[in-house]
Write a protein that holds these residues in place. Structure first.
Motif, short mmCIF file in Angstrom:
data_model
loop_
_atom_site.label_atom_id
_atom_site.label_comp_id
_atom_site.label_asym_id
_atom_site.label_seq_id
_atom_site.Cartn_x
_atom_site.Cartn_y
_atom_site.Cartn_z
N LEU A 28 -15.34 -7.07 -11.99
CA LEU A 28 -16.22 -7.99 -11.30
C LEU A 28 -16.03 -9.81 -11.92
O LEU A 28 -15.56 -9.52 -12.87
CB LEU A 28 -17.45 -6.49 -12.28
N HIS A 29 -16.03 -10.17 -10.64
CA HIS A 29 -16.26 -11.67 -10.84
C HIS A 29 -17.78 -11.85 -9.82
O HIS A 29 -17.61 -12.03 -8.84
CB HIS A 29 -15.34 -11.94 -9.46
N GLN A 30 -18.27 -12.55 -11.21
CA GLN A 30 -19.91 -13.43 -11.30
C GLN A 30 -20.86 -12.90 -10.42
O GLN A 30 -21.32 -12.54 -9.61
CB GLN A 30 -19.31 -14.72 -10.44
N GLY A 31 -20.71 -11.63 -10.43
CA GLY A 31 -21.08 -10.69 -9.49
C GLY A 31 -20.82 -9.58 -8.46
O GLY A 31 -21.62 -8.66 -7.70
N MET A 32 -19.65 -10.18 -7.78
CA MET A 32 -19.19 -8.94 -6.88
C MET A 32 -17.80 -8.85 -7.77
O MET A 32 -17.42 -8.84 -8.03
CB MET A 32 -17.97 -10.60 -6.28
N TRP A 33 -17.71 -7.56 -7.06
CA TRP A 33 -16.08 -6.64 -7.22
C TRP A 33 -15.43 -7.89 -6.26
O TRP A 33 -15.06 -7.19 -5.15
CB TRP A 33 -16.99 -5.19 -6.70
N VAL A 34 -14.36 -6.51 -6.85
CA VAL A 34 -13.20 -6.65 -6.58
C VAL A 34 -12.31 -5.93 -6.36
O VAL A 34 -11.52 -5.58 -7.13
CB VAL A 34 -12.58 -8.67 -6.73
N TYR A 35 -11.50 -5.46 -5.57
CA TYR A 35 -10.61 -4.57 -6.12
C TYR A 35 -9.63 -5.26 -5.28
O TYR A 35 -8.92 -5.14 -3.62
CB TYR A 35 -10.89 -3.12 -4.86
N VAL A 36 -8.33 -4.67 -5.54
CA VAL A 36 -7.35 -5.55 -5.65
C VAL A 36 -5.97 -4.36 -5.28
O VAL A 36 -5.61 -3.86 -5.98
CB VAL A 36 -5.76 -6.43 -6.17
N SER A 37 -5.44 -3.73 -4.03
CA SER A 37 -4.37 -2.82 -3.41
C SER A 37 -3.17 -3.45 -3.95
O SER A 37 -2.51 -4.61 -4.11
CB SER A 37 -4.56 -2.60 -2.35
N ARG A 38 -2.62 -2.75 -4.47
CA ARG A 38 -0.66 -2.61 -5.01
C ARG A 38 -0.01 -2.48 -4.00
O ARG A 38 1.27 -2.79 -4.11
CB ARG A 38 -0.26 -1.43 -6.09
N GLY A 39 -0.66 -2.12 -2.63
CA GLY A 39 0.13 -2.53 -1.29
C GLY A 39 0.22 -0.78 -0.86
O GLY A 39 0.81 -0.35 -1.82
N THR A 40 0.62 -0.61 0.26
CA THR A 40 0.90 0.42 1.23
C THR A 40 2.35 0.65 1.55
O THR A 40 2.84 1.16 1.65
CB THR A 40 0.06 1.15 2.26
N GLY A 41 2.61 -0.88 1.87
CA GLY A 41 4.52 -0.29 1.79
C GLY A 41 5.43 -0.84 0.41
O GLY A 41 5.23 -0.66 -0.48
N ILE A 58 -5.86 0.02 3.62
CA ILE A 58 -4.06 -0.14 3.38
C ILE A 58 -3.72 -1.99 3.40
O ILE A 58 -4.97 -2.32 4.33
CB ILE A 58 -3.95 0.30 4.68
N SER A 59 -2.71 -2.07 2.65
CA SER A 59 -2.58 -3.72 2.87
C SER A 59 -0.42 -3.78 2.83
O SER A 59 -0.48 -2.25 1.98
CB SER A 59 -3.33 -3.76 1.54
N ASP A 60 0.07 -4.67 3.42
CA ASP A 60 1.14 -5.18 3.09
C ASP A 60 1.85 -3.96 2.51
O ASP A 60 3.11 -3.59 1.88
CB ASP A 60 1.30 -5.40 1.41
N VAL A 61 1.36 -3.49 4.56
CA VAL A 61 2.85 -2.32 4.37
C VAL A 61 4.48 -2.95 5.32
O VAL A 61 5.01 -2.78 4.67
CB VAL A 61 2.48 -1.79 6.48
N HIS A 62 4.10 -4.31 5.96
CA HIS A 62 5.20 -4.85 6.14
C HIS A 62 6.21 -4.29 6.60
O HIS A 62 7.73 -3.59 6.61
CB HIS A 62 5.71 -5.21 4.52
N VAL A 63 5.76 -4.06 7.60
CA VAL A 63 6.58 -3.44 8.98
C VAL A 63 7.63 -4.49 9.08
O VAL A 63 7.79 -5.37 8.83
CB VAL A 63 5.84 -2.82 10.46
N GLY A 64 8.93 -3.86 8.76
CA GLY A 64 9.83 -5.13 9.30
C GLY A 64 11.40 -4.23 9.61
O GLY A 64 11.58 -3.17 9.69
N PRO A 65 12.56 -4.73 8.83
CA PRO A 65 13.70 -4.54 8.73
C PRO A 65 14.11 -2.67 8.13
O PRO A 65 14.80 -2.55 8.29
CB PRO A 65 14.23 -5.17 7.87
N THR A 66 13.41 -2.75 7.17
CA THR A 66 13.60 -1.12 6.76
C THR A 66 12.01 -0.63 6.63
O THR A 66 12.32 0.91 6.42
CB THR A 66 13.89 -1.21 5.27
N ILE A 67 10.59 -1.18 7.14
CA ILE A 67 9.76 -0.30 7.56
C ILE A 67 9.52 0.03 9.05
O ILE A 67 9.21 -0.56 9.37
CB ILE A 67 8.74 -0.95 7.30
N LYS A 68 9.53 1.03 9.93
CA LYS A 68 9.66 1.41 10.68
C LYS A 68 8.41 2.25 10.94
O LYS A 68 7.56 2.64 10.12
CB LYS A 68 10.95 1.82 11.45
#
Length: 386
Positions: free
Chosen positions: A351-364, A165-175
């Protein structure tokens, strides 16, 4: 720091005012409406011009304030609507320019009716996109399964599962309720390991600790690991690191842990945010330091790094997989097109120079509660043999 923030906020307010004036002059002047509706339109734009900065100030407050949460909601909703209104107004002007050029070369284009009709259509489209975006943002993130092929993966690690999980951004509208739903969905996947790749919060520990409490219930047999994102540094990173550790999360700050599965070593490394050094020189993000002392014969080496651009330094070091977030996949149109100006990857598996990279769109989500063409996700990473 306070002076630079004040200067930034002044520029922000100025741009907001100019943007609202542009929308009003381009739409209200052309719309076939009476004086009362036109006046109402200008009053709405004036109110929006006030609500957006006040909402942003409420969001950044370090201490709870009366009506602060309500003001943040109104301001952020207004910002989301105005963003679409501004973009659609720009697109309308481009279309009108093309139509005008076409009329100059002899095409029969009904310019007056086109101006009037489009001036009414733009607010409708902006409102529709805001409503759909709100529904998308406030719903529980979907679970996305991603298979990562690893050459020479030991049989014991086949189908080893990491839920990110990534970028939940608990704050003013996420409780707390929003966070609880995420935690329950993650645990329901029964992962071997859980990775939290930064930007968990948007506010101080004093304001938000009660709302991050559900994170204490995240559970996986091989650990729950977390790295800091840039928003942790905006919100008091040291205090948040202590709070995350109190909740039972393993915070990796340029360091690693080793998991043994049937005699096969899995290295889980984590770096501080790519920009951490600008907040604290002692916390410079360092993928090499995070891997220092790890066994070279480890079957898999995983790096948790909030920003995708950490991959440039990490790939030559022998990591197998980097898990990142930060980009939100652009979150809503058209901002996804601008992500590539700062980050090498926007969303998905690379795939970047032999390393896998996964970028999440975010959970929040960050800022306006709005997502369009960039759905939030809980990512189920599964290692498979190449």
């Amino acid at each position: 720091m306070a002076l630079s923030r004040s200067s930034f906020f002044l520029r922000f307010v100025t741009l907001i005012a100019i943007g609202h004036a542009y929308v009003g002059l381009r739409l209200i002047a052309d719309a076939p409406v009476g004086a009362a509706i036109a006046t109402g339109g200008w009053l709405w734009l004036a109110l929006s011009c006030v609500l957006i900065p006040m909402g942003m100030l409420s969001r950044r407050a370090s201490h709870p304030r009366p009506w602060g949460g309500t003001m943040a909601w109104f301001g952020l909703l207004a910002l989301g609507f105005f963003s679409s209104l501004f973009v659609f107004t720009l697109l309308r002007d481009v279309a009108l320019l093309i139509a005008w050029i076409a009329s100059l070369v002899g095409a029969r284009v009904p310019l007056p009716s086109l101006r009037e009709g489009s001036a009414l259509l733009v607010p409708v489209l902006a409102l529709l996109s805001s409503v759909v975006g709100f529904i998308n943002a406030r719903g529980l993130a979907r679970v996305v399964t991603v298979n990562v092929p690893v050459a020479g993966l030991p049989e014991a690690l086949e189908n080893f599962t990491i839920v990110q999980i990534s970028d939940v951004h608990v704050g003013p509208t996420i409780k707390a309720g929003y966070v609880r739903a995420i935690v329950d969905a993650v645990n329901a996947e029964r992962p071997d390991m859980i990775a939290v790749t930064g930007d968990v919060v948007d506010g101080s520990v004093e304001m938000l600790s009660a709302h991050t409490q559900p994170l204490a219930d995240l559970h996986a047999p091989h650990g729950v690991y977390l790295v800091t994102g840039n928003h942790e540094y905006y919100s008091g990173a040291s205090a948040w690191v202590r709070e995350f550790r109190r909740l039972g999360l393993r915070v990796l700050m340029n360091e690693h842990a080793v998991v043994d599965i049937a005699g096969n070593k899995v290295v889980v490394a984590g770096v501080t945010d790519y920009t951490a050094e600008s907040h604290d020189a002692m916390q410079r993000s360092d993928p090499a330091r995070a891997l220092a002392g790890a066994s070279a014969s480890a079957a898999v080496k995983i790096l948790l790094a909030h920003q995708p651009r950490s991959a440039m330094a990490a790939a030559p070091l022998g990591y197998t997989l980097q898990l990142s977030g930060h980009t939100h996949g652009g979150q809503f149109f058209p901002w996804g097109f601008f992500v590539r100006l700062q980050q090498p990857f926007t969303a998905g598996l690379y795939l970047h120079q032999g390393m896998w990279v996964y970028v999440s769109r975010g959970t929040g989500y960050w800022g306006p509660p709005k997502r369009l063409w960039a759905p939030s996700e809980i990512t189920r990473i599964r290692l498979v043999r190449a």
